[in-house]
Design a protein around this motif. Sequence first.
Motif, PDB file in Angstrom:
ATOM      1  N   LEU A  55       0.906  -1.219   0.059  1.00 41.09           N
ATOM      2  CA  LEU A  55       0.116   0.062   0.106  1.00 41.09           C
ATOM      3  C   LEU A  55       0.859   1.234  -0.023  1.00 41.09           C
ATOM      4  O   LEU A  55       0.340   2.349  -0.576  1.00 41.09           O
ATOM      5  CB  LEU A  55      -0.935  -0.005   1.031  1.00 41.09           C
ATOM      6  CG  LEU A  55      -2.367  -0.860   1.269  1.00 41.09           C
ATOM      7  CD1 LEU A  55      -2.924  -1.131   2.465  1.00 41.09           C
ATOM      8  CD2 LEU A  55      -3.230  -0.642  -0.053  1.00 41.09           C
ATOM      9  N   ARG A  56       1.898   1.210   0.771  1.00 45.67           N
ATOM     10  CA  ARG A  56       2.964   2.398   0.642  1.00 45.67           C
ATOM     11  C   ARG A  56       3.639   2.789  -0.743  1.00 45.67           C
ATOM     12  O   ARG A  56       3.675   3.782  -1.245  1.00 45.67           O
ATOM     13  CB  ARG A  56       3.949   2.250   1.856  1.00 45.67           C
ATOM     14  CG  ARG A  56       3.467   2.046   3.313  1.00 45.67           C
ATOM     15  CD  ARG A  56       2.548   3.210   3.643  1.00 45.67           C
ATOM     16  NE  ARG A  56       2.950   4.616   3.672  1.00 45.67           N
ATOM     17  CZ  ARG A  56       2.484   5.792   3.777  1.00 45.67           C
ATOM     18  NH1 ARG A  56       1.216   5.534   4.018  1.00 45.67           N
ATOM     19  NH2 ARG A  56       3.225   6.696   3.673  1.00 45.67           N
ATOM     20  N   PHE A  57       3.570   1.351  -1.304  1.00 41.84           N
ATOM     21  CA  PHE A  57       4.390   1.730  -2.590  1.00 41.84           C
ATOM     22  C   PHE A  57       3.461   1.995  -3.636  1.00 41.84           C
ATOM     23  O   PHE A  57       3.474   3.059  -4.753  1.00 41.84           O
ATOM     24  CB  PHE A  57       4.724   0.155  -2.992  1.00 41.84           C
ATOM     25  CG  PHE A  57       5.514   0.127  -4.314  1.00 41.84           C
ATOM     26  CD1 PHE A  57       6.638   0.532  -4.795  1.00 41.84           C
ATOM     27  CD2 PHE A  57       4.385  -0.366  -5.484  1.00 41.84           C
ATOM     28  CE1 PHE A  57       7.114   0.617  -6.001  1.00 41.84           C
ATOM     29  CE2 PHE A  57       5.040  -0.261  -6.790  1.00 41.84           C
ATOM     30  CZ  PHE A  57       6.414   0.109  -6.975  1.00 41.84           C
ATOM     31  N   PHE A  63      -5.337   3.519   6.263  1.00 44.65           N
ATOM     32  CA  PHE A  63      -6.600   3.604   7.233  1.00 44.65           C
ATOM     33  C   PHE A  63      -7.728   4.205   6.788  1.00 44.65           C
ATOM     34  O   PHE A  63      -8.611   4.770   7.833  1.00 44.65           O
ATOM     35  CB  PHE A  63      -5.864   4.057   8.682  1.00 44.65           C
ATOM     36  CG  PHE A  63      -5.013   3.478   9.296  1.00 44.65           C
ATOM     37  CD1 PHE A  63      -5.413   1.978   9.997  1.00 44.65           C
ATOM     38  CD2 PHE A  63      -3.716   3.315   9.385  1.00 44.65           C
ATOM     39  CE1 PHE A  63      -4.641   0.985  10.343  1.00 44.65           C
ATOM     40  CE2 PHE A  63      -2.691   2.686   9.988  1.00 44.65           C
ATOM     41  CZ  PHE A  63      -3.112   1.414  10.563  1.00 44.65           C
ATOM     42  N   LYS A  64      -7.993   4.268   5.565  1.00 44.93           N
ATOM     43  CA  LYS A  64      -9.031   5.192   5.267  1.00 44.93           C
ATOM     44  C   LYS A  64     -10.325   4.095   5.371  1.00 44.93           C
ATOM     45  O   LYS A  64     -10.192   3.231   5.317  1.00 44.93           O
ATOM     46  CB  LYS A  64      -8.880   5.533   3.506  1.00 44.93           C
ATOM     47  CG  LYS A  64     -10.149   6.158   3.021  1.00 44.93           C
ATOM     48  CD  LYS A  64     -10.021   6.338   1.327  1.00 44.93           C
ATOM     49  CE  LYS A  64     -11.169   7.102   1.130  1.00 44.93           C
ATOM     50  NZ  LYS A  64     -11.165   7.257  -0.564  1.00 44.93           N
ATOM     51  N   ASN A  65     -11.592   4.892   5.859  1.00 46.45           N
ATOM     52  CA  ASN A  65     -12.584   4.092   6.266  1.00 46.45           C
ATOM     53  C   ASN A  65     -12.299   2.884   7.190  1.00 46.45           C
ATOM     54  O   ASN A  65     -12.834   1.700   7.129  1.00 46.45           O
ATOM     55  CB  ASN A  65     -13.390   3.692   5.169  1.00 46.45           C
ATOM     56  CG  ASN A  65     -13.819   4.798   4.194  1.00 46.45           C
ATOM     57  OD1 ASN A  65     -14.316   5.819   4.646  1.00 46.45           O
ATOM     58  ND2 ASN A  65     -13.838   4.664   2.754  1.00 46.45           N
ATOM     59  N   PHE A  66     -11.617   3.194   8.299  1.00 45.92           N
ATOM     60  CA  PHE A  66     -10.884   1.993   8.997  1.00 45.92           C
ATOM     61  C   PHE A  66     -12.074   1.382   9.708  1.00 45.92           C
ATOM     62  O   PHE A  66     -12.062   0.198   9.953  1.00 45.92           O
ATOM     63  CB  PHE A  66      -9.968   2.672   9.928  1.00 45.92           C
ATOM     64  CG  PHE A  66      -9.169   1.504  10.752  1.00 45.92           C
ATOM     65  CD1 PHE A  66      -8.839   0.383   9.978  1.00 45.92           C
ATOM     66  CD2 PHE A  66      -9.004   1.674  12.284  1.00 45.92           C
ATOM     67  CE1 PHE A  66      -8.276  -0.759  10.927  1.00 45.92           C
ATOM     68  CE2 PHE A  66      -8.237   0.619  12.648  1.00 45.92           C
ATOM     69  CZ  PHE A  66      -7.786  -0.383  12.076  1.00 45.92           C
ATOM     70  N   GLY A 169     -19.148  -3.478  -2.981  1.00 48.41           N
ATOM     71  CA  GLY A 169     -20.064  -3.026  -3.848  1.00 48.41           C
ATOM     72  C   GLY A 169     -20.569  -1.319  -3.808  1.00 48.41           C
ATOM     73  O   GLY A 169     -20.820  -0.651  -4.833  1.00 48.41           O
ATOM     74  N   SER A 170     -19.962  -1.097  -2.485  1.00 48.32           N
ATOM     75  CA  SER A 170     -19.976   0.541  -2.321  1.00 48.32           C
ATOM     76  C   SER A 170     -18.646   1.142  -2.832  1.00 48.32           C
ATOM     77  O   SER A 170     -18.745   2.531  -2.563  1.00 48.32           O
ATOM     78  CB  SER A 170     -20.367   0.759  -0.982  1.00 48.32           C
ATOM     79  OG  SER A 170     -19.331   0.257  -0.163  1.00 48.32           O
ATOM     80  N   GLY A 171     -17.876   0.372  -3.395  1.00 51.73           N
ATOM     81  CA  GLY A 171     -16.569   1.197  -3.731  1.00 51.73           C
ATOM     82  C   GLY A 171     -15.547   1.046  -2.980  1.00 51.73           C
ATOM     83  O   GLY A 171     -14.493   1.799  -3.234  1.00 51.73           O
ATOM     84  N   SER A 172     -15.380   0.172  -1.892  1.00 47.02           N
ATOM     85  CA  SER A 172     -14.224   0.420  -1.062  1.00 47.02           C
ATOM     86  C   SER A 172     -12.953  -0.289  -2.055  1.00 47.02           C
ATOM     87  O   SER A 172     -13.095  -0.931  -2.967  1.00 47.02           O
ATOM     88  CB  SER A 172     -14.477  -0.607   0.004  1.00 47.02           C
ATOM     89  OG  SER A 172     -15.354  -0.070   0.833  1.00 47.02           O
ATOM     90  N   ASP A 173     -11.777   0.131  -1.434  1.00 49.94           N
ATOM     91  CA  ASP A 173     -10.301  -0.200  -1.907  1.00 49.94           C
ATOM     92  C   ASP A 173     -10.202  -1.772  -1.461  1.00 49.94           C
ATOM     93  O   ASP A 173      -9.948  -1.868  -0.358  1.00 49.94           O
ATOM     94  CB  ASP A 173      -9.412   0.681  -1.674  1.00 49.94           C
ATOM     95  CG  ASP A 173      -8.214   0.491  -2.332  1.00 49.94           C
ATOM     96  OD1 ASP A 173      -7.749  -0.873  -2.610  1.00 49.94           O
ATOM     97  OD2 ASP A 173      -7.322   1.288  -2.739  1.00 49.94           O
ATOM     98  N   PRO A 174     -10.191  -2.670  -2.295  1.00 53.34           N
ATOM     99  CA  PRO A 174      -9.782  -3.991  -1.695  1.00 53.34           C
ATOM    100  C   PRO A 174      -8.531  -4.350  -1.184  1.00 53.34           C
ATOM    101  O   PRO A 174      -8.470  -5.036  -0.194  1.00 53.34           O
ATOM    102  CB  PRO A 174     -10.142  -4.979  -2.967  1.00 53.34           C
ATOM    103  CG  PRO A 174      -9.868  -4.207  -4.151  1.00 53.34           C
ATOM    104  CD  PRO A 174     -10.280  -2.452  -3.713  1.00 53.34           C
ATOM    105  N   PHE A 175      -7.555  -3.557  -1.525  1.00 52.74           N
ATOM    106  CA  PHE A 175      -6.188  -3.532  -1.122  1.00 52.74           C
ATOM    107  C   PHE A 175      -6.110  -2.899   0.223  1.00 52.74           C
ATOM    108  O   PHE A 175      -5.563  -3.582   1.413  1.00 52.74           O
ATOM    109  CB  PHE A 175      -5.255  -2.778  -1.998  1.00 52.74           C
ATOM    110  CG  PHE A 175      -5.009  -3.596  -3.334  1.00 52.74           C
ATOM    111  CD1 PHE A 175      -3.825  -4.466  -3.549  1.00 52.74           C
ATOM    112  CD2 PHE A 175      -5.864  -3.367  -4.303  1.00 52.74           C
ATOM    113  CE1 PHE A 175      -3.685  -5.011  -4.606  1.00 52.74           C
ATOM    114  CE2 PHE A 175      -5.629  -4.040  -5.822  1.00 52.74           C
ATOM    115  CZ  PHE A 175      -4.635  -4.886  -5.644  1.00 52.74           C
ATOM    116  N   VAL A 176      -6.854  -1.992   0.706  1.00 50.91           N
ATOM    117  CA  VAL A 176      -6.816  -1.167   1.691  1.00 50.91           C
ATOM    118  C   VAL A 176      -7.507  -1.959   2.949  1.00 50.91           C
ATOM    119  O   VAL A 176      -7.177  -2.295   3.873  1.00 50.91           O
ATOM    120  CB  VAL A 176      -7.237   0.291   1.832  1.00 50.91           C
ATOM    121  CG1 VAL A 176      -7.662   0.939   3.224  1.00 50.91           C
ATOM    122  CG2 VAL A 176      -6.416   1.087   0.792  1.00 50.91           C
TER     123      VAL A 176
END
Length: 289
Positions: A55-57, A63-66, A169-176
């Motif tokens: 994620l840093r790369f 921690f978005k929408n943690f 389905g609501s658009g969350s980042d799967p990696f995060v």
Amino acid sequence: MKDFKNFFADLGLLYSAAIWGSTFFMVKSALEFISPLALIGYRFLIASVFMYILLRFMKRPVFKNFKNGIMLGVILWFVYFPQTLGLKYTTASNSGFITGLFIVFVPFMGWMLFRKLPALNKILSVFIALSGLWILTGGMNNINRGDVLTLITALAYALHILFAGKYMGSGSDPFVLTFQQFFVVGVLSIISALPFSVSLSWTQGHVWWTIAFLAVFPTLSAFLIQMISQKFTSPVKVALIFSMEPVFAAIFAWTLGGELFVLRRGIGGLIIVSAILISELPVLNINKK
């Protein structure tokens, strides 16, 4: 293009089921030398470190929408810990069948939570897959406290599939989201071990390599693929494909494990595969008016 994405999503989920099914014997062996909480904790913390570096790369906020990650992480912890602990008190066949009950819980818990039922053929496929699972695992015998613990796993497994589908389905980042749930499971496991003075060490050096393998393949790769795939397929379809896990476990046992082929288990596996095929037949959706 949509069909193309759906095909690769299903293929990815099939990979996840296969890799989870292939590692049961590794976990069983490792638990002779390390506590369940320590194994789960290290496995998920190592996976979270790899995801953090990625994620840093990628320059994405870790921690978005943690709150979503906390929710999925807590649910996932209730998948792994009760199942692992339950194996101390129940048989592998009971554990496999009870865990597999998540395929029944998914459509009905989905209706309770989100007021949406799947198409009729998918509901039918769930019960066909359940019958195949019964034949494959041998059903249940002599219910005990380990079975009750494993039932928590089945309920949590269904919730994890449903909420993962909702967030994707609501658009969350799967990696995060994958990093966040790994981090929560790892921390919860270590914290849970401390009040009860559970050992966080292991007694055999080779366990470290088992933990590393479990962290990278059945944890990091499989759950990341699940998160991405759930952008393109329904929770019930995910549940049906994941019901292939004990089928793959049997296949690996007959091949790499050197176990004798059992006709009953082969028939059960074929029924589960048939259920997945039936779920793809075009029929009336009961949500349509």
